[in-house]
Design a protein around this motif. Structure first.
Motif, PDB file in Angstrom:
ATOM      1  N   ILE A  35       0.851  -1.195   0.166  1.00 59.74           N
ATOM      2  CA  ILE A  35       0.006  -0.013   0.023  1.00 59.74           C
ATOM      3  C   ILE A  35       0.954   1.271   0.107  1.00 59.74           C
ATOM      4  CG2 ILE A  35      -1.509   1.476   1.427  1.00 59.74           C
ATOM      5  CD1 ILE A  35      -2.993  -1.426   2.163  1.00 59.74           C
ATOM      6  N   THR A  36       2.019   1.375   0.836  1.00 63.06           N
ATOM      7  CA  THR A  36       2.735   2.501   0.727  1.00 63.06           C
ATOM      8  C   THR A  36       3.570   2.510  -0.542  1.00 63.06           C
ATOM      9  OG1 THR A  36       4.471   1.184   2.081  1.00 63.06           O
ATOM     10  CG2 THR A  36       3.189   3.018   3.290  1.00 63.06           C
ATOM     11  N   GLY A  37       3.667   1.433  -1.087  1.00 66.32           N
ATOM     12  CA  GLY A  37       4.454   1.620  -2.282  1.00 66.32           C
ATOM     13  C   GLY A  37       3.463   2.018  -3.418  1.00 66.32           C
ATOM     14  N   ILE A  38       2.452   1.887  -3.347  1.00 65.77           N
ATOM     15  CA  ILE A  38       1.536   2.344  -4.406  1.00 65.77           C
ATOM     16  C   ILE A  38       1.013   3.705  -4.173  1.00 65.77           C
ATOM     17  CG2 ILE A  38      -1.012   2.261  -5.204  1.00 65.77           C
ATOM     18  CD1 ILE A  38      -1.086  -0.820  -4.446  1.00 65.77           C
ATOM     19  N   VAL A  39       0.873   4.086  -3.027  1.00 67.61           N
ATOM     20  CA  VAL A  39       0.720   5.379  -2.503  1.00 67.61           C
ATOM     21  C   VAL A  39       1.876   6.300  -2.894  1.00 67.61           C
ATOM     22  CG1 VAL A  39       0.387   7.014  -0.577  1.00 67.61           C
ATOM     23  CG2 VAL A  39      -1.187   4.779  -0.737  1.00 67.61           C
ATOM     24  N   GLU A  40       2.859   5.937  -2.849  1.00 68.22           N
ATOM     25  CA  GLU A  40       4.275   6.749  -3.147  1.00 68.22           C
ATOM     26  C   GLU A  40       4.214   7.151  -4.536  1.00 68.22           C
ATOM     27  OE1 GLU A  40       7.834   4.997  -2.054  1.00 68.22           O
ATOM     28  OE2 GLU A  40       7.423   5.427   0.105  1.00 68.22           O
ATOM     29  N   ARG A  41       3.801   5.902  -5.442  1.00 69.89           N
ATOM     30  CA  ARG A  41       3.783   6.221  -6.896  1.00 69.89           C
ATOM     31  C   ARG A  41       2.541   6.862  -7.371  1.00 69.89           C
ATOM     32  NH1 ARG A  41       6.737   2.679  -4.921  1.00 69.89           N
ATOM     33  NH2 ARG A  41       8.735   1.962  -5.976  1.00 69.89           N
ATOM     34  N   LEU A  42       1.388   6.955  -6.667  1.00 72.13           N
ATOM     35  CA  LEU A  42       0.248   7.522  -7.372  1.00 72.13           C
ATOM     36  C   LEU A  42      -0.464   8.621  -6.705  1.00 72.13           C
ATOM     37  CD1 LEU A  42      -2.144   4.349  -7.976  1.00 72.13           C
ATOM     38  CD2 LEU A  42      -0.714   5.585  -9.762  1.00 72.13           C
ATOM     39  N   LEU A  43       0.073   9.153  -5.407  1.00 71.34           N
ATOM     40  CA  LEU A  43      -0.340  10.394  -4.728  1.00 71.34           C
ATOM     41  C   LEU A  43       0.867  11.120  -4.462  1.00 71.34           C
ATOM     42  CD1 LEU A  43      -2.745   8.711  -2.188  1.00 71.34           C
ATOM     43  CD2 LEU A  43      -3.015   9.391  -4.677  1.00 71.34           C
TER      44      LEU A  43
END
Lengths: 514, 540
Positions: free
Chosen positions: B467-475
């Motif tokens: 989740i943090t990996g996705i958030v770093e890339r998308l937000l």
């Protein structure tokens, strides 16, 4: 027909006066008492995007020959125009507007604009939506400031029990600049009130004190409001009805949706609909077949939809609650161009429609000279802010002092609305200013003579593109006949527009410097 | 992540000297491109900052021309082949397929772009030189190809090319501008919008940077330009602009005191270049353009200090480099100001950034090889259409001033957001996270490969790292612990963390088990929808 006329030229001068009414006092009397409670009243703003060529909407027949000399390629044969009174006639495709007029459901104000005309679409639209003077930049809208005065904390805490519905609805994908407050915009954009989707709001975490936090806060409130208002709008639109057939146009669909929302019980009191395509630089009419072309299509679309909307409101018994009003950023020039079009101009007629309008024509027919300058527009008679002020006072029941605060300046109350419940026609007339202007043409100086009732009077000189050159005076005059000298020495030879306003009475005259 | 290195006060365009981490590299990628591809982020983070910025500003070959996706009635253009340069056909409507193809082309250019600021600059010019319509598809294609060609080129040369470009000649009536009947439409916009810009009115017909007299003089200098063959089906008769000396005003054109009372003397077909060269000597030109570049890449609010220190510095660079755009962007993207915390994340995505960003981040490459031309067109046209219903119809900006979000005070970017467009933004992300995706005809479905995509996230087997990996890339910024917990609730509702690890590992061990893959993917779709639904997702 109980239509009232306010035209002061020609035969209209013989309009009967009711002797026991001092005119100016009578006309500035607020009409609130005659109408339904303010809460129930709805204003439908019809924005005509692009700058409407008023001389094609409503043709001054007494100027027909002179118009033939300067815009022959657009002129429609006189016998095909739709005559009304006062030497005016509608475009043959404006059958819906013609019908509204004949039924006594329309008031037309001639020569509406503002002093110091700006001919940029964007700037002039900003002026109309903000109700600012041409010389000031105001980023809030005229309706938005009124909402802001009453509901300063919006959007925080809205909707709520007392105000469950959007204050204003703009049909389409964009909120209306007219409803822009200092911060928030008070209108909700709705493309289709029958198809609204619930949105996930995200979380309510603390917002950082920086631009990111500002924008995030804005997004979260927008989402929450879209949900809360959306639910109410869709529910009430579905509870509403429409009892007549509307034309199959995008514009008519907007008005039909407004009818559904009003009839369903939505307490929104401003709707904004819009029709684009009025920026007719080219192909306004078809060469040799001037009754057809882009302008004819616009008039058909506009008139048919407005007429259907009025019939729908009447069929549902809602007609006394709804006032519709057109506006457009400017009129177009008197001369047509070589592309069968017209370029950005000055004033144009503004139309108010509904069962509570004081039906008829306010203002004189435009004066077309024998020599029309290339950039000459139709002269200003009525300032649009006077119309806004009157709508605030008569329709929304604001005290004159509040109106001045919201508008940010003074205004003249105009006789454009009347009590729906009054059964007898109220005879009214406007002081004839008896303007004499001589010599005309002149070398440098001219004299103007006129009659006024006691009150504030203003005399200005503008050039033919609407730029304000000189305010000769603006002050209270005693009743009676007055004479002033006009000095054109500083200006090059050409045509100038002299405008005199005394309360609701306005006269605009061309003065030629030889 | 290096936040302490940010300077608290502005120092003009002083270079950024803080740490170069994934946060800075992601900000650079998201602002200069559409969305962010994880592999690009890794590569950029590993570079030196200067190397990264120069990579994004490097010359790129022009995009491939648009193709005929689906029309079998054009005798000169088989399906699958490019149509530009081919004639109209009498009695056959080729415009329809070409217009659809053109919309697909813009989206495909974004989809294929890697490590480049060009498409966002083409978008910038499409807003700056906004025209709606512009004639038949060949004419519109050539106009937008010109914007691609000059994306990072010379502003003054582009201004010259635009002035005699046929689409613009028609759009602002330059083709009707003649000595006998001057049409001021184009000349007015050149001064008001394209070059010096309209300032406050300081006198009769005087807008600080020019007067009505200048509008008239410029209009007369540009007389004589015509267009022809727009809709001709004659052999070899292609749409073109030409100069008709007989319609040109040969008399002197007197400019106002703003232009030092200069006189433009007759230059015939070359006069438009002379007059543009003269306008570009005005200091207001560079300032006007750089203010718009700032709003395009940084933020809409420009404080007085930012105006004098940042915009002014950008304008100076533009002038010092003879109106070449690249050096200005290079200085901006290397500056401390660009990476200042205040500028991380407050831009509301325009509709093209939203749809193009998701398209590029979750590229359909893995599908496109299997789609036929018509399905591919539908996929690309869907993205174009979604941006249009969100109020950004790329080929039809609302007026010659471009999109209101870039000039209308005080709301600016916020104009993109209202109840109606918010719903369209949501409908789009709902479609792209639905089980069936987007129907493309003949049973094909356009979908994102979420299962394949998360393999790019380090340690994606752990739900927290995933989740943090996705958030770093998308937000644009990190989320609070509470928000992260809510997202985990969307992925594994009411379950302990190890259940994700176990189920995902089962899928990795048995990738051919379609049922298991479908269940794992369903959970991922829930997670991505929850992320796309955050207000934060609208920001970049």
């Amino acid at each position: 027909m109980n239509r009232r006329n306010f035209l002061r030229t020609g035969a209209a001068l013989s309009l009967p006066l009711i002797a026991n009414h001092p005119l100016s006092a009578h006309l500035t009397q607020s009409l609130r008492a005659f109408m339904a409670p303010e809460d129930d009243r709805v204003l439908v703003l019809v924005q005509l995007n692009g700058g409407n060529d008023g001389l094609s909407t409503l043709v001054p027949l007494d100027q027909f020959d002179r118009l033939m000399q300067v815009r022959q390629n657009l002129m429609i044969p006189q016998n095909q125009l739709l005559d009304i009174d006062n030497n005016l006639a509608f475009h043959p495709s404006a059958t819906g507007m013609h019908q509204l007029y004949q039924d006594g459901k329309m008031a037309a104000v001639q020569g509406v604009s503002y002093p110091d005309q700006n001919r940029s679409h964007f700037r002039s639209t900003d002026i109309w939506t903000s109700a600012s003077a041409a010389t000031e930049v105001v980023t809030s809208g005229w309706l938005g400031r009124n909402y802001e005065a009453d509901y300063p904390t919006f959007p925080a805490g809205y909707p709520n029990e007392e105000h469950p519905h959007p204050f204003a609805i703009a049909l389409g994908n964009q909120v209306s600049q007219t409803c822009q407050g200092i911060g928030a915009n008070y209108s909700m954009a709705i493309n289709n009130p029958f198809n609204l989707l619930a949105l996930a709001g995200g979380d309510d975490t603390p917002l950082p004190q920086d631009p990111y936090g500002d924008e995030l806060g804005f997004l979260r409130i927008s989402i929450a409001q879209a949900n809360a208002y959306g639910e109410a709008v869709q529910e009430l639109a579905e509870a509403g009805q429409s009892l007549v057939d509307y034309p199959d146009t995008r514009f008519a669909a907007q008005l039909k949706n407004v009818a559904y929302m009003i009839s369903g019980g939505l307490r929104t009191n401003v709707y904004i609909v819009n029709l684009g395509g009025f920026d007719t630089h080219a192909n306004q009419a078809v060469a040799g077949q001037t009754t057809t072309g882009e302008y004819a299509n616009l008039m058909q679309t506009l008139g048919d939809a407005l007429a259907a909307f009025q019939r729908d409101l009447e069929a549902q018994g809602l007609e006394k609650r709804v006032l519709s009003m057109t506006f457009s950023e400017f009129g177009r020039r008197i001369r047509s161009n070589e592309s069968l079009g017209t370029d950005h101009g000055t004033a144009a007629p503004l139309f108010l429609m509904g069962s509570c309008v004081n039906a008829g024509i306010l203002g004189e027919n435009a004066e077309i000279g024998t020599e029309v300058a290339a950039n000459e527009g139709v002269a200003l008679q009525y300032d649009f802010r006077d119309i806004y002020g009157t709508v605030f006072e008569d329709w929304f029941g604001l005290e004159p002092e509040q109106v001045r605060t919201v508008l940010g300046h003074d205004y003249v109350h105009l006789p454009i609305l009347q009590g729906c419940d009054s059964t007898s026609a109220r005879e009214e007339a406007i002081k004839d200013l008896q303007v004499k202007l001589w010599p005309n043409p002149t070398a440098n100086r001219a004299r103007i003579n006129f009659d006024v009732d006691a009150g504030r009077t203003e005399l200005t000189i503008s050039d033919v593109s609407g730029r304000l050159l000189q305010t000769v005076f603006s002050r209270s005059l005693p009743a009676g006949s007055h004479q002033f000298e006009l000095d054109l020495t500083p200006y090059p030879p050409g045509v100038y527009l002299v405008r005199l306003q005394a309360g609701v009475a306005v006269a605009s005259r061309r003065l030629v410097k030889g | 992540m290096g936040k302490s290195h940010f300077a608290p006060t502005l120092t003009g365009l002083a270079p950024y000297t803080g740490e170069w981490t994934a946060a800075q590299a992601a900000h650079l990628l998201r602002r200069t491109g559409f969305g962010l591809v994880p592999a690009e982020l890794s590569r950029l983070t590993a570079m030196e900052m200067e190397e990264a910025v120069d990579l994004l500003l490097a010359d790129q070959p022009l995009p491939d021309p648009p193709i005929n996706y689906n029309f079998d009635g054009d005798p000169n253009v088989p399906v699958g082949e490019p149509w530009p340069g081919n004639p109209l056909i009498a009695g056959v409507n080729v415009n329809q397929y070409r217009n659809q193809s053109l919309r697909a082309w813009i989206i495909d250019n974004i989809r294929k772009e890697q490590f480049s600021v060009r498409e966002r600059m083409a978008e910038f010019w499409a807003n700056h030189f906004a025209i709606s319509g512009g004639g038949q598809p060949q004419v519109r294609y050539e106009y937008h190809l010109l914007l691609e060609e000059f994306a990072l080129g010379n502003f003054r040369e582009l201004m010259k090319r635009i002035t005699v470009e046929k689409a613009m000649l028609v759009f602002l009536n330059g083709n009707q501008n003649s000595a006998n009947s001057p049409n001021e439409n184009y000349a007015r916009e050149v001064l008001e919008l394209f070059t010096v810009g309209k300032g406050p009115q300081i006198g009769e017909g005087d807008y600080t940077n020019y007067t009505e007299e200048d509008v008239r003089a410029l209009a007369r200098a540009l007389t004589g330009w015509r267009t022809r063959n727009f809709n001709s089906t004659r052999d070899g008769a292609f749409p073109e602009a030409y100069f008709d000396a007989g319609r040109h005003d040969q008399t002197d054109k007197q400019l106002s005191y703003h232009f030092n009372n200069d006189v433009i003397t007759d230059g015939g077909a070359e006069e438009y270049k002379q007059v543009i060269d003269r306008i570009f000597q005005q200091p207001a030109v560079a300032r006007h353009l750089c203010r718009k570049l700032y709003r395009h890449f940084v933020y809409y609010k420009i404080s007085e200090q930012e105006e004098t220190e940042i915009v002014e510095a950008m304008a100076q660079i533009l002038e010092d480099n003879d109106f070449e755009i690249r050096p200005v962007l290079r200085a901006l993207f290397l500056s401390a100001h660009f990476y200042d915390t205040d500028n991380l994340g407050p831009m509301i995505k325009n509709p093209l950034q939203l749809v193009g960003g998701l398209l590029r981040t979750f590229n359909h490459d893995y599908q496109i090889a299997e789609l036929n031309f018509e399905q591919e067109r539908r996929l690309l046209n869907y993205y174009y259409g979604r941006a249009a219903v969100m109020d950004m119809d790329y080929f039809s900006p609302p007026s010659v001033a471009g999109w209101e979000a870039y000039y209308q005070a005080p709301a600016f970017y916020r104009i993109w957001i209202n109840s109606s467009t918010l719903q369209e933004r949501t409908r789009f992300t709902q479609t792209m996270t639905s089980r069936n995706g987007l129907g493309l005809g003949d049973g094909a479905r356009g979908k994102f490969d979420y299962l394949g995509w998360i393999k790019q996230i380090p340690n994606e087997t752990d739900p927290n790292d995933l989740i943090t990996g996705i958030v770093e890339r998308l937000l644009p910024r990190t989320l609070t612990d509470g928000q992260l917990a809510n997202l985990k609730e969307a992925l594994i509702p009411g379950l302990p963390d190890f259940e994700w690890t176990v189920e995902y590992a089962d899928h990795l061990n048995a990738p051919d088990d379609e049922d298991l893959a479908a269940s794992v993917e369903a959970k991922l779709r829930d997670l991505f929808l929850a992320i796309f639904s955050l207000a934060e997702f609208q920001l970049v």
